[in-house]
Design a protein around this motif. Structure first.
Motif, PDB file in Angstrom:
ATOM      1  N   ALA A 199       3.586 -42.963 -63.613  1.00  0.00           N
ATOM      2  CA  ALA A 199       3.518 -44.220 -62.865  1.00  0.00           C
ATOM      3  C   ALA A 199       2.379 -44.205 -61.837  1.00  0.00           C
ATOM      4  O   ALA A 199       1.597 -43.254 -61.745  1.00  0.00           O
ATOM      5  CB  ALA A 199       4.863 -44.524 -62.202  1.00  0.00           C
ATOM      6  N   THR A 200       2.314 -45.274 -61.057  1.00  0.00           N
ATOM      7  CA  THR A 200       1.248 -45.404 -60.061  1.00  0.00           C
ATOM      8  C   THR A 200       1.330 -44.302 -59.019  1.00  0.00           C
ATOM      9  O   THR A 200       0.308 -43.750 -58.598  1.00  0.00           O
ATOM     10  CB  THR A 200       1.345 -46.779 -59.377  1.00  0.00           C
ATOM     11  OG1 THR A 200       1.151 -47.794 -60.364  1.00  0.00           O
ATOM     12  CG2 THR A 200       0.283 -46.924 -58.298  1.00  0.00           C
ATOM     13  N   ILE A 201       2.553 -43.941 -58.623  1.00  0.00           N
ATOM     14  CA  ILE A 201       2.685 -42.896 -57.605  1.00  0.00           C
ATOM     15  C   ILE A 201       2.147 -41.569 -58.134  1.00  0.00           C
ATOM     16  O   ILE A 201       1.503 -40.804 -57.405  1.00  0.00           O
ATOM     17  CB  ILE A 201       4.154 -42.757 -57.135  1.00  0.00           C
ATOM     18  CG1 ILE A 201       4.245 -41.833 -55.927  1.00  0.00           C
ATOM     19  CG2 ILE A 201       5.060 -42.284 -58.256  1.00  0.00           C
ATOM     20  CD1 ILE A 201       3.593 -42.351 -54.681  1.00  0.00           C
ATOM     21  N   GLY A 202       2.355 -41.294 -59.412  1.00  0.00           N
ATOM     22  CA  GLY A 202       1.852 -40.061 -59.990  1.00  0.00           C
ATOM     23  C   GLY A 202       0.339 -40.036 -60.064  1.00  0.00           C
ATOM     24  O   GLY A 202      -0.292 -38.996 -59.810  1.00  0.00           O
ATOM     25  N   ARG A 203      -0.255 -41.166 -60.396  1.00  0.00           N
ATOM     26  CA  ARG A 203      -1.718 -41.229 -60.440  1.00  0.00           C
ATOM     27  C   ARG A 203      -2.305 -41.073 -59.051  1.00  0.00           C
ATOM     28  O   ARG A 203      -3.356 -40.458 -58.871  1.00  0.00           O
ATOM     29  CB  ARG A 203      -2.167 -42.543 -61.078  1.00  0.00           C
ATOM     30  CG  ARG A 203      -1.689 -42.711 -62.504  1.00  0.00           C
ATOM     31  CD  ARG A 203      -2.252 -43.953 -63.144  1.00  0.00           C
ATOM     32  NE  ARG A 203      -3.635 -43.744 -63.528  1.00  0.00           N
ATOM     33  CZ  ARG A 203      -4.457 -44.719 -63.890  1.00  0.00           C
ATOM     34  NH1 ARG A 203      -4.026 -45.980 -63.854  1.00  0.00           N
ATOM     35  NH2 ARG A 203      -5.692 -44.472 -64.252  1.00  0.00           N
TER      36      ARG A 203
ATOM     37  N   PRO B  16      -5.689 -30.776 -57.257  1.00  0.00           N
ATOM     38  CA  PRO B  16      -4.464 -30.003 -57.024  1.00  0.00           C
ATOM     39  C   PRO B  16      -4.239 -29.596 -55.573  1.00  0.00           C
ATOM     40  O   PRO B  16      -3.091 -29.455 -55.147  1.00  0.00           O
ATOM     41  CB  PRO B  16      -4.650 -28.772 -57.923  1.00  0.00           C
ATOM     42  CG  PRO B  16      -6.111 -28.695 -58.205  1.00  0.00           C
ATOM     43  CD  PRO B  16      -6.607 -30.098 -58.196  1.00  0.00           C
ATOM     44  N   VAL B  17      -5.299 -29.384 -54.803  1.00  0.00           N
ATOM     45  CA  VAL B  17      -5.114 -28.984 -53.407  1.00  0.00           C
ATOM     46  C   VAL B  17      -4.449 -30.109 -52.619  1.00  0.00           C
ATOM     47  O   VAL B  17      -3.486 -29.885 -51.859  1.00  0.00           O
ATOM     48  CB  VAL B  17      -6.456 -28.583 -52.766  1.00  0.00           C
ATOM     49  CG1 VAL B  17      -6.286 -28.350 -51.265  1.00  0.00           C
ATOM     50  CG2 VAL B  17      -7.012 -27.322 -53.429  1.00  0.00           C
ATOM     51  N   VAL B  18      -4.943 -31.323 -52.801  1.00  0.00           N
ATOM     52  CA  VAL B  18      -4.358 -32.463 -52.095  1.00  0.00           C
ATOM     53  C   VAL B  18      -2.961 -32.759 -52.641  1.00  0.00           C
ATOM     54  O   VAL B  18      -2.049 -33.093 -51.874  1.00  0.00           O
ATOM     55  CB  VAL B  18      -5.272 -33.695 -52.210  1.00  0.00           C
ATOM     56  CG1 VAL B  18      -4.595 -34.932 -51.619  1.00  0.00           C
ATOM     57  CG2 VAL B  18      -6.596 -33.441 -51.500  1.00  0.00           C
ATOM     58  N   ALA B  19      -2.771 -32.631 -53.957  1.00  0.00           N
ATOM     59  CA  ALA B  19      -1.438 -32.845 -54.531  1.00  0.00           C
ATOM     60  C   ALA B  19      -0.430 -31.879 -53.924  1.00  0.00           C
ATOM     61  O   ALA B  19       0.714 -32.256 -53.628  1.00  0.00           O
ATOM     62  CB  ALA B  19      -1.484 -32.692 -56.044  1.00  0.00           C
ATOM     63  N   ASP B  20      -0.849 -30.642 -53.690  1.00  0.00           N
ATOM     64  CA  ASP B  20       0.057 -29.676 -53.076  1.00  0.00           C
ATOM     65  C   ASP B  20       0.352 -30.040 -51.627  1.00  0.00           C
ATOM     66  O   ASP B  20       1.470 -29.839 -51.144  1.00  0.00           O
ATOM     67  CB  ASP B  20      -0.547 -28.275 -53.157  1.00  0.00           C
ATOM     68  CG  ASP B  20       0.431 -27.208 -52.694  1.00  0.00           C
ATOM     69  OD1 ASP B  20       1.480 -27.048 -53.355  1.00  0.00           O
ATOM     70  OD2 ASP B  20       0.172 -26.551 -51.665  1.00  0.00           O
ATOM     71  N   ARG B  21      -0.638 -30.607 -50.951  1.00  0.00           N
ATOM     72  CA  ARG B  21      -0.401 -31.050 -49.571  1.00  0.00           C
ATOM     73  C   ARG B  21       0.621 -32.183 -49.547  1.00  0.00           C
ATOM     74  O   ARG B  21       1.504 -32.203 -48.673  1.00  0.00           O
ATOM     75  CB  ARG B  21      -1.719 -31.512 -48.941  1.00  0.00           C
ATOM     76  CG  ARG B  21      -1.597 -31.813 -47.447  1.00  0.00           C
ATOM     77  CD  ARG B  21      -2.957 -31.946 -46.807  1.00  0.00           C
ATOM     78  NE  ARG B  21      -3.550 -33.249 -47.049  1.00  0.00           N
ATOM     79  CZ  ARG B  21      -4.815 -33.452 -47.411  1.00  0.00           C
ATOM     80  NH1 ARG B  21      -5.620 -32.422 -47.627  1.00  0.00           N
ATOM     81  NH2 ARG B  21      -5.283 -34.665 -47.585  1.00  0.00           N
TER      82      ARG B  21
ATOM     83  N   ALA C 113       0.413 -37.227 -45.865  1.00  0.00           N
ATOM     84  CA  ALA C 113      -0.621 -36.264 -46.231  1.00  0.00           C
ATOM     85  C   ALA C 113      -2.023 -36.827 -46.039  1.00  0.00           C
ATOM     86  O   ALA C 113      -3.007 -36.152 -46.354  1.00  0.00           O
ATOM     87  CB  ALA C 113      -0.430 -35.834 -47.679  1.00  0.00           C
ATOM     88  N   GLY C 114      -2.107 -38.065 -45.524  1.00  0.00           N
ATOM     89  CA  GLY C 114      -3.412 -38.671 -45.275  1.00  0.00           C
ATOM     90  C   GLY C 114      -4.088 -39.203 -46.515  1.00  0.00           C
ATOM     91  O   GLY C 114      -5.317 -39.341 -46.552  1.00  0.00           O
ATOM     92  N   VAL C 115      -3.297 -39.529 -47.537  1.00  0.00           N
ATOM     93  CA  VAL C 115      -3.836 -40.009 -48.808  1.00  0.00           C
ATOM     94  C   VAL C 115      -3.490 -41.486 -48.967  1.00  0.00           C
ATOM     95  O   VAL C 115      -2.382 -41.911 -48.618  1.00  0.00           O
ATOM     96  CB  VAL C 115      -3.273 -39.197 -49.989  1.00  0.00           C
ATOM     97  CG1 VAL C 115      -3.791 -39.724 -51.320  1.00  0.00           C
ATOM     98  CG2 VAL C 115      -3.633 -37.716 -49.831  1.00  0.00           C
ATOM     99  N   SER C 116      -4.412 -42.258 -49.495  1.00  0.00           N
ATOM    100  CA  SER C 116      -4.176 -43.674 -49.750  1.00  0.00           C
ATOM    101  C   SER C 116      -4.327 -43.956 -51.240  1.00  0.00           C
ATOM    102  O   SER C 116      -4.835 -43.115 -52.002  1.00  0.00           O
ATOM    103  CB  SER C 116      -5.154 -44.546 -48.955  1.00  0.00           C
ATOM    104  OG  SER C 116      -6.494 -44.201 -49.270  1.00  0.00           O
ATOM    105  N   ARG C 117      -3.867 -45.099 -51.651  1.00  0.00           N
ATOM    106  CA  ARG C 117      -4.001 -45.514 -53.056  1.00  0.00           C
ATOM    107  C   ARG C 117      -5.479 -45.512 -53.421  1.00  0.00           C
ATOM    108  O   ARG C 117      -6.301 -46.088 -52.706  1.00  0.00           O
ATOM    109  CB  ARG C 117      -3.402 -46.905 -53.228  1.00  0.00           C
ATOM    110  CG  ARG C 117      -3.444 -47.458 -54.649  1.00  0.00           C
ATOM    111  CD  ARG C 117      -2.982 -48.913 -54.640  1.00  0.00           C
ATOM    112  NE  ARG C 117      -3.075 -49.531 -55.947  1.00  0.00           N
ATOM    113  CZ  ARG C 117      -2.030 -49.820 -56.718  1.00  0.00           C
ATOM    114  NH1 ARG C 117      -0.813 -49.556 -56.301  1.00  0.00           N
ATOM    115  NH2 ARG C 117      -2.203 -50.396 -57.899  1.00  0.00           N
ATOM    116  N   PRO C 118      -5.863 -44.900 -54.543  1.00  0.00           N
ATOM    117  CA  PRO C 118      -7.278 -44.872 -54.925  1.00  0.00           C
ATOM    118  C   PRO C 118      -7.846 -46.267 -55.110  1.00  0.00           C
ATOM    119  O   PRO C 118      -7.177 -47.160 -55.652  1.00  0.00           O
ATOM    120  CB  PRO C 118      -7.268 -44.105 -56.256  1.00  0.00           C
ATOM    121  CG  PRO C 118      -5.981 -43.349 -56.270  1.00  0.00           C
ATOM    122  CD  PRO C 118      -5.009 -44.169 -55.485  1.00  0.00           C
ATOM    123  N   GLY C 119      -9.082 -46.455 -54.666  1.00  0.00           N
ATOM    124  CA  GLY C 119      -9.709 -47.758 -54.793  1.00  0.00           C
ATOM    125  C   GLY C 119      -9.906 -48.188 -56.232  1.00  0.00           C
ATOM    126  O   GLY C 119      -9.981 -49.388 -56.520  1.00  0.00           O
TER     127      GLY C 119
END
Length: 277
Positions: free
Chosen positions: A222-226, A233-238, A161-167
């Motif tokens: 957990a970390t994956i949920g954060r 919510p838009v990115v979470a749905d993606r 989805a093009g998302v990385s772990r938050p800095g």
């Protein structure tokens, strides 16, 4: 300072999420418990500590064996659930690397994935050794690296989805980490002074529906949920839509996911005679 930024982040990751954990990841994490108790020599009359008890699965299994059970967790919500699940156990809040017990209090200590959630694994292990009597056993489970395919599924969906772990989400400090391999975990126990440390790999297939497997991350567990919820919510749905596509690789004929997982199970004995520092 005993609490690191990683520890503080873990407290936030699990705060108030005991029931969401129990409904999803908790079933997964229960798998090593029988082997963990055998490795620690838990049986009738044994004084055992379940460190990082979560919702009390290992504590309940130890109590069913006739052991005298104490259990600790850093998260009050987990302590509440574990105390309700194992009324015969002494369940209290305890935050590694400082536990509320005297030296040598227990015949055996088990930690089911607790080292995955502490910022200073070596200090945490030293504390588990401190509260174990000379000659007593310590048994630990940690997730293996690299992750098995089923364990990696959610992370793949995040990346797709093009998302990385938050800095802002701290990782374990490199100088505190250890190789998540049989040799790496054996070495950690040996360096802590445990006698005859050993480790083996547990492999199993965890079964869950796609909805069950997504529910935990969606609830921020957990970390994956954060990470899933870090950008709204838009990115979470993606991410969810990518997850549903990738999950099809693991679905059986009934649509249930068959998710391969691997964990390391290690144990060692506290020396019969402790050496003075």
């Amino acid at each position: 300072m005993s609490q690191t930024p990683f520890d503080a982040s873990e407290r936030l990751a699990w705060a108030g999420r005991g029931e969401a954990y129990a409904a999803g990841f908790g079933r997964l994490c229960a798998h090593p418990v029988p082997a963990l108790l055998v490795a620690a020599g838990v049986g009738a009359g044994v004084r055992v500590l379940d460190a990082g008890t979560g919702t009390g699965v290992a504590a309940a299994a130890a109590a069913a064996c006739g052991a005298r059970v104490s259990a600790v967790d850093a998260e009050p919500d987990m302590v509440r659930l574990a105390a309700g699940a194992v009324p015969a156990a002494d369940v209290r809040i305890g935050v590694l690397p400082h536990l509320p017990y005297p030296d040598g209090e227990f015949d055996a200590v088990v930690g089911n994935f607790v080292l995955n959630h502490v910022g200073r694994p070596r200090r945490a292990l030293a504390e588990l050794c401190r509260v174990t009597r000379p000659g007593g056993w310590i048994a630990l489970a940690v997730w293996a690296s690299p992750a098995a395919a089923g364990q990696a599924l959610l992370g793949r969906a995040v990346r797709a989805a093009g998302v990385s772990r938050p800095g802002w989400l701290p990782a374990l400090a490199p100088d505190e980490d250890f190789p998540r391999t049989e040799d790496g975990l054996t070495g950690l126990l040996g360096a802590a002074g445990l006698v005859a440390p050993g480790c083996r790999t547990l492999s199993w297939n965890h079964r869950a529906t796609p909805d069950e497997w997504w529910r935990g991350p969606a609830a921020g567990v957990a970390t994956i949920g954060r990470t899933v919820n870090s950008r709204g919510p838009v990115v979470a749905d993606r991410i969810r839509r990518r997850f549903e596509l990738l999950a099809a690789e693991f679905a059986d004929a009934s649509g249930v996911l068959v998710l391969p997982h691997r964990a390391l199970l290690a144990s060692g004995r506290v020396p019969a005679r402790r050496h003075s520092p």
